[in-house]
Each structure stands twice: as structure tokens, then as C-alpha cells.
Scaffold this motif. Structure first.
Motif, mmCIF file in Angstrom:
data_model
loop_
_atom_site.group_PDB
_atom_site.id
_atom_site.type_symbol
_atom_site.label_atom_id
_atom_site.label_comp_id
_atom_site.label_asym_id
_atom_site.label_seq_id
_atom_site.Cartn_x
_atom_site.Cartn_y
_atom_site.Cartn_z
ATOM 1 N N ALA A 23 21.856 51.198 47.217
ATOM 2 C CA ALA A 23 22.861 50.087 47.043
ATOM 3 C C ALA A 23 23.818 50.258 46.007
ATOM 4 C CB ALA A 23 21.726 48.800 46.424
ATOM 5 N N ALA A 24 24.895 50.007 46.172
ATOM 6 C CA ALA A 24 26.202 50.281 45.199
ATOM 7 C C ALA A 24 26.674 48.963 44.674
ATOM 8 C CB ALA A 24 27.303 50.956 46.080
ATOM 9 N N SER A 25 27.235 49.063 43.344
ATOM 10 C CA SER A 25 27.830 47.890 42.747
ATOM 11 C C SER A 25 28.830 48.353 41.832
ATOM 12 C CB SER A 25 26.601 46.796 42.085
ATOM 13 O OG SER A 25 26.119 47.683 41.214
ATOM 14 N N CYS A 33 33.475 59.124 49.028
ATOM 15 C CA CYS A 33 32.689 59.926 49.615
ATOM 16 C C CYS A 33 31.215 59.841 48.955
ATOM 17 C CB CYS A 33 32.822 61.434 49.426
ATOM 18 S SG CYS A 33 31.927 62.473 50.122
ATOM 19 N N PHE A 34 30.237 59.324 49.842
ATOM 20 C CA PHE A 34 28.846 59.156 49.569
ATOM 21 C C PHE A 34 28.002 60.485 49.884
ATOM 22 C CE2 PHE A 34 27.806 55.152 47.384
ATOM 23 C CZ PHE A 34 28.981 54.504 47.652
ATOM 24 N N LYS A 76 26.756 44.846 52.813
ATOM 25 C CA LYS A 76 25.619 45.013 51.858
ATOM 26 C C LYS A 76 25.931 45.885 50.915
ATOM 27 C CE LYS A 76 21.860 43.490 55.149
ATOM 28 N NZ LYS A 76 20.539 43.828 55.814
ATOM 29 N N ASN A 77 27.177 46.434 50.952
ATOM 30 C CA ASN A 77 27.425 47.785 49.789
ATOM 31 C C ASN A 77 26.265 48.617 49.721
ATOM 32 O OD1 ASN A 77 29.991 46.602 49.433
ATOM 33 N ND2 ASN A 77 28.985 44.896 47.930
ATOM 34 N N THR A 78 25.741 49.207 50.840
ATOM 35 C CA THR A 78 24.766 49.915 50.819
ATOM 36 C C THR A 78 24.941 50.999 51.574
ATOM 37 O OG1 THR A 78 23.050 48.235 50.447
ATOM 38 C CG2 THR A 78 22.198 50.057 51.369
ATOM 39 N N VAL A 79 24.382 51.974 51.418
ATOM 40 C CA VAL A 79 24.380 53.331 52.279
ATOM 41 C C VAL A 79 23.049 53.772 52.428
ATOM 42 C CG1 VAL A 79 25.079 55.863 52.411
ATOM 43 C CG2 VAL A 79 26.582 54.202 51.304
ATOM 44 N N TYR A 80 22.662 54.150 54.000
ATOM 45 C CA TYR A 80 21.388 54.528 54.270
ATOM 46 C C TYR A 80 21.246 56.125 54.526
ATOM 47 C CZ TYR A 80 21.334 49.378 54.641
ATOM 48 O OH TYR A 80 21.274 48.007 54.280
ATOM 49 N N LEU A 81 19.965 56.415 54.588
ATOM 50 C CA LEU A 81 19.618 57.629 55.037
ATOM 51 C C LEU A 81 18.338 57.648 55.963
ATOM 52 C CD1 LEU A 81 20.440 60.909 55.283
ATOM 53 C CD2 LEU A 81 18.659 61.096 53.512
ATOM 54 N N GLN A 82 18.453 57.563 57.196
ATOM 55 C CA GLN A 82 17.503 57.588 58.163
ATOM 56 C C GLN A 82 16.767 58.889 58.236
ATOM 57 O OE1 GLN A 82 17.921 55.307 61.605
ATOM 58 N NE2 GLN A 82 15.867 55.784 62.407
ATOM 59 N N MET A 83 15.699 58.900 57.898
ATOM 60 C CA MET A 83 14.980 60.405 58.097
ATOM 61 C C MET A 83 13.712 60.280 59.320
ATOM 62 S SD MET A 83 14.936 61.399 53.964
ATOM 63 C CE MET A 83 13.612 60.368 53.714
#
Length: 140
Positions: A23-25, A33-34, A76-83
Motif C-alpha cells: 500500500a503506497a501513500s 518504478c515499483f 487502491k494505490n496498491t501494488v501486488y505480488l501474487q506468488m
């Protein structure tokens, strides 16, 4: 104040799946670049995936390609990593990081370097913002 907060880590058996969230704010630049990084005990921190928010382009280390997916939800200002298909070797502390991206130097440039030379063309020091990390433990 820029902040990154990871969540979603835990313990899972080999072959299982986990989805991490970042979650980024406080971000004000047009694009970033994330990167998702991980650090196992006794090993150096390594980047495993990156995403350029401007084009939604994604990049992966060979060790996770085909198993992990990085994505973003702008609302949602969110970056995910599905593993998926997790292995005991994936056990590590996972970190989310970000850096302002203007011309692709960090995301695409870093990945081009990986393809040509076998290692990312960016280092942890290139990223300006870091979360505190979330632990993922994969048991056999």
C-alpha cells in the motif's frame, strides 16, 4: 510523507500460493518504478519483479518468471505480488520499493541489463522508498 506498507506474508506449504500487497501513500510524481525485493537469511537482497506504473509494464527475474505476477491497482494505490507454485527457496523477507521513473531507466533499463548481463541494472540504493517487509516462509 511517502510510505510503503507490505502485508500478506505468512507460512505456506510448498506448491501453495500467497499474495503480497504494498500500500503506497504520499506519492506525488506521475510515474514510478515499483520493485519487489526479497532477502533470505545469509543472502543479499535481490530484486525479483518490477512494474512501471506509467505503462503497467512488468519485469521478472528468471527465478520467479512464470510463477510470480506483479500488478497494480491504481484506485487502491496498491501494488501486488501474487506468488504461485512456491518453493522452500522462496522463503525470505519480502520488501516493496519505489523510485520516481521518468524515462524507463530503472524499470525497463534495469531489466535490459538483466537480460544482457544476468543481473539487474539497478541496485537497492537506486530505490528511494522502502517498506519494512513481510516474511514468507515456505515449508517442504
Amino acid at each position: 510523507q511517502v510510505q510503503l506498507v507490505e502485508s500478506g506474508g505468512g507460512s505456506v506449504q510448498a506448491g501453495g500460493s500467497v499474495t503480497l500487497s504494498c500500500a503506497a501513500s504520499g506519492f506525488t510524481h506521475d510515474s514510478y518504478c515499483f520493485g519487489w525485493w526479497r532477502q533470505a537469511p545469509g543472502k543479499e537482497r535481490e530484486q525479483i519483479a518490477a512494474l512501471y506504473t506509467g505503462t503497467d509494464s512488468t519485469y521478472y527475474a528468471n527465478s520467479v518468471k512464470g510463477r510470480f505476477t506483479i500488478s497494480q491497482d491504481n484506485a487502491k494505490n496498491t501494488v501486488y505480488l501474487q506468488m504461485n507454485s512456491l518453493k522452500p527457496d522462496d522463503t525470505a523477507m519480502y520488501y516493496c520499493a519505489a523510485v520516481e521513473e521518468n524515462n524507463g531507466a530503472y524499470c525497463s533499463g534495469g531489466y535490459r541489463h538483466l537480460r544482457e548481463y544476468g543481473y539487474w541494472g539497478v541496485t537497492a540504493e537506486d530505490y528511494d522508498y522502502w517498506g519494512r517487509g513481510t516474511q514468507v516462509t515456505v515449508s517442504s
